[in-house]
Motif scaffolding. Structure first.
Motif, short mmCIF file in Angstrom:
data_model
loop_
_atom_site.label_atom_id
_atom_site.label_comp_id
_atom_site.label_asym_id
_atom_site.label_seq_id
_atom_site.Cartn_x
_atom_site.Cartn_y
_atom_site.Cartn_z
N THR A 179 42.15 33.61 57.43
CA THR A 179 40.74 33.21 57.37
C THR A 179 40.56 31.86 58.06
N GLU A 180 39.56 31.74 58.88
CA GLU A 180 39.39 30.53 59.70
C GLU A 180 39.33 29.27 58.83
N ARG A 181 38.70 29.35 57.64
CA ARG A 181 38.54 28.18 56.80
C ARG A 181 39.88 27.70 56.23
N ALA A 238 43.17 28.70 57.70
CA ALA A 238 44.27 29.11 58.58
C ALA A 238 45.19 27.95 58.99
N THR A 288 42.04 22.73 58.46
CA THR A 288 40.90 23.44 57.87
C THR A 288 41.07 23.61 56.36
#
Length: 404
Positions: free
Chosen positions: A278-280, A282, A286
């Motif tokens: 997940t981008e949040r 990774a 973040t």
């Protein structure tokens, strides 16, 4: 350099240390040197000795439980350094020593005629290790300096505790201990230099600088980025996940999975492998930006498991985690036992005393805890006779006059 017979096994068994001073910063340095075999001769004032003999919360039979630790492996000799006769005795002992450790306020040794130039005139290889609040020079050097003040000035007090409370402290004498550890490192570096050159030197360890040395990127964060670190409670800013998390039974477990690969293992153990992609969450950065959200997700999982089951899953997954130990936990832990992290020694009045063992462990020349802290003046006869040739009659006269 002095010619003497090693008093104990260990890598420093050929070194003789004269320890002067009291309380913790200097004496902890002496303890560390003694742990690895150095003969540590502690000079104490006649009558009362080091106040550490009386410090500590619990005092069974009126005895300090701190003294047996900080004075372990040492020999106690009484010597009134505030008299000319006592100063002369100290100079004679120092002439046959490798190292002097002291933590008086700067200028004290000089007033007593025990300044470095005078001492090394008789002993060119002497290493004088001085531990103080502010160091031996600079505008603050003459000030009285305690470990707590060094912790405040060095930066760790400001950054310790919850953000909505005043600066906190740890429950140990951190500043004194850090200054002692750095003093020990400096002393051993000076011993190595003397081995190559034959020359001694002065080792200057300041409490506030020892604390400052532990403050990671605090200075460049302000000097380059204008960022002031603040109190953040149980977490480090932008380091996530690394926090204490509740379990089904109410116990708190510390989980440290902030590295990318480790977080991937944690996410898999949680049954949510998609979190690692997940981008949040990774990357380290973040995850730090979204720390609160990530902690909530982890708490939702940890609250469904008991502490034992949670730890079993985390260890199996290769995620660093553990309980927050008290002394009771340490005594019960099999790893502490297997590594002999706790050693037990006999005491003439207190019976068996447990204490922390020597750190670090050496494979060929390990240190050891050979005995608990000595009685005041316990080694007067041995040391004064062996090193200075003072017989019983003269020693008795010195004692009668308050010199020893």
């Amino acid at each position: 350099m002095p010619d003497h017979t090693p008093a104990a096994s260990g890598p420093l068994a050929d070194l003789r240390v004269i320890e002067m001073g009291q309380l913790l910063a200097g004496p902890f340095c002496g303890q560390l040197l003694g742990d690895f075999g150095a003969e540590v001769i502690k000079l104490e004032s006649p009558g009362r000795g080091d106040p550490m003999r009386e410090w500590g919360r619990e005092k069974p039979y009126g005895r300090s439980l701190w003294w047996p630790v900080v004075a372990r492996n040492k020999k106690s000799v009484t010597c009134n350094l505030r008299t000319a006769e006592g100063q002369a005795l100290a100079r004679d002992l120092i002439a046959q020593a490798d190292i002097v450790v002291e933590n008086f306020r700067p200028g004290t040794l000089e007033r007593w005629g025990l300044d470095f130039d005078t001492l090394r005139a008789d002993n060119p290889g002497l290493i004088l290790t001085r531990v103080t609040g502010y160091g031996q020079n600079g505008p603050y050097a003459p000030r009285a300096g305690y470990g707590s003040i060094g912790e405040a000035m060095g930066g760790i007090r400001y950054t310790t505790g919850d953000p909505d409370h005043p600066p906190a402290r740890t429950g140990i004498s951190l500043g004194d201990s850090l200054a002692a550890v750095f003093a020990t490192i400096g002393t051993l570096a000076a011993v190595h230099h003397r081995t190559r050159t034959g020359r001694g030197q002065l080792v200057d360890s300041a409490i506030y600088e020892a604390v400052l040395a532990m403050m990671e990127s605090l200075l460049p964060e302000w000097g380059v980025a204008g960022y002031q670190r603040e109190r953040t409670g149980p977490v480090l800013p932008n380091v996530s996940p690394s926090n204490v998390y509740p379990t089904a039974g109410g116990e708190m477990i510390l989980i440290a999975a902030n590295q990318d690969t480790v977080f991937t293992r944690l996410a898999t153990a949680m049954g949510k492998p998609e979190l690692a992609a997940t981008e949040r969450f990774a990357t380290h950065s973040t995850r730090g930006e979204n720390m609160a959200e990530l902690d909530d997700i982890i708490i939702e999982w940890t609250r469904t498991l008991g502490a034992d089951e949670l730890l079993e899953q985390l260890h199996r997954a290769g995620v660093p985690a553990g309980r927050i130990y008290t002394a009771r936990d340490m005594f019960a832990d099999p790893h502490f036992a297997a590594r002999e992290a706790i050693v037990r020694l006999a005491h003439p009045e207190l019976g068996e005393i447990p204490m922390q063992n020597v750190v670090p462990k050496l494979s060929e020349t390990p240190g050891s805890v050979r005995h608990t802290g000595p009685e005041l003046g316990e080694h007067n006869s041995e040391i004064y006779a062996r090193l200075l040739g003072i017989g019983p009659d003269k020693l008795a006269a010195l004692a009668e006059n308050g010199i020893v």
